[in-house]
Design a protein around this motif. Structure first.
Motif, PDB file in Angstrom:
ATOM      1  N   THR A  56       0.833  -1.198   0.000  1.00 59.40           N
ATOM      2  CA  THR A  56       0.000   0.000   0.000  1.00 59.40           C
ATOM      3  C   THR A  56       0.866   1.244   0.000  1.00 59.40           C
ATOM      4  N   ALA A  57       0.534   2.179  -0.862  1.00 58.14           N
ATOM      5  CA  ALA A  57       1.229   3.469  -0.877  1.00 58.14           C
ATOM      6  C   ALA A  57       0.573   4.385   0.148  1.00 58.14           C
ATOM      7  N   ASP A  58       1.197   5.531   0.386  1.00 52.59           N
ATOM      8  CA  ASP A  58       0.610   6.516   1.280  1.00 52.59           C
ATOM      9  C   ASP A  58      -0.747   6.949   0.716  1.00 52.59           C
ATOM     10  N   PRO A  59      -1.738   7.109   1.563  1.00 48.46           N
ATOM     11  CA  PRO A  59      -3.061   7.522   1.076  1.00 48.46           C
ATOM     12  C   PRO A  59      -3.018   8.914   0.447  1.00 48.46           C
ATOM     13  N   PRO A  85     -11.918   6.574   3.404  1.00 51.73           N
ATOM     14  CA  PRO A  85     -10.914   5.883   2.572  1.00 51.73           C
ATOM     15  C   PRO A  85     -11.531   4.798   1.682  1.00 51.73           C
ATOM     16  N   ARG A  86     -10.949   4.691   0.504  1.00 52.35           N
ATOM     17  CA  ARG A  86     -11.326   3.638  -0.434  1.00 52.35           C
ATOM     18  C   ARG A  86     -10.050   3.123  -1.078  1.00 52.35           C
ATOM     19  N   GLU A  87      -9.955   1.813  -1.215  1.00 53.03           N
ATOM     20  CA  GLU A  87      -8.778   1.225  -1.860  1.00 53.03           C
ATOM     21  C   GLU A  87      -8.826   1.480  -3.358  1.00 53.03           C
ATOM     22  N   LEU A  88      -7.637   1.641  -3.927  1.00 50.50           N
ATOM     23  CA  LEU A  88      -7.479   1.826  -5.363  1.00 50.50           C
ATOM     24  C   LEU A  88      -6.471   0.791  -5.850  1.00 50.50           C
ATOM     25  N   PRO A  89      -6.931  -0.356  -6.340  1.00 49.36           N
ATOM     26  CA  PRO A  89      -5.995  -1.393  -6.796  1.00 49.36           C
ATOM     27  C   PRO A  89      -5.306  -0.982  -8.095  1.00 49.36           C
ATOM     28  N   LEU A  90      -3.988  -1.046  -8.091  1.00 48.87           N
ATOM     29  CA  LEU A  90      -3.170  -0.709  -9.258  1.00 48.87           C
ATOM     30  C   LEU A  90      -2.137  -1.821  -9.476  1.00 48.87           C
ATOM     31  N   PRO A  91      -2.574  -3.007  -9.892  1.00 43.11           N
ATOM     32  CA  PRO A  91      -1.660  -4.160  -9.975  1.00 43.11           C
ATOM     33  C   PRO A  91      -0.586  -4.038 -11.054  1.00 43.11           C
ATOM     34  N   TRP A  92      -0.712  -3.098 -11.971  1.00 46.03           N
ATOM     35  CA  TRP A  92       0.280  -2.914 -13.042  1.00 46.03           C
ATOM     36  C   TRP A  92       1.343  -1.875 -12.675  1.00 46.03           C
TER      37      TRP A  92
END
Length: 79
Positions: free
Chosen positions: A24-27, A42-49
């Motif tokens: 996880t990066a800094d929010p 807060p809401r997660e933002l998946p960035l698998p690439w």
């Protein structure tokens, strides 16, 4: 019922130095949205690439701007 606005995005990305594991990066907190809509949601933002912390944060900033757009238009100047 009001529109649920996002005030904080928490990007998840792949970190090469951690054996390519998800981390996880800094929010990214949208200060204007927090001031307007209240406490952080807060809401997660998946960035698998994504493999760089800075890129993950930049994409979170862009996503927050799109989610909470503040652009207004007027017809001033028209006679």
């Amino acid at each position: 019922m009001g529109v649920d606005r996002i005030t904080t995005l928490v990007p998840d990305y792949i970190e090469p130095s951690l054996d390519y594991t998800a981390t996880t990066a800094d929010p990214w907190e949208d200060a204007r949205a927090i001031a307007r809509f209240g406490e952080p949601r807060p809401r997660e933002l998946p960035l698998p690439w994504v493999q760089h912390h800075g890129q993950a944060r930049a994409l979170a900033k862009i996503a927050a701007a799109r989610e909470n757009s503040r652009i207004t238009a007027s017809r001033s100047g028209r006679r």
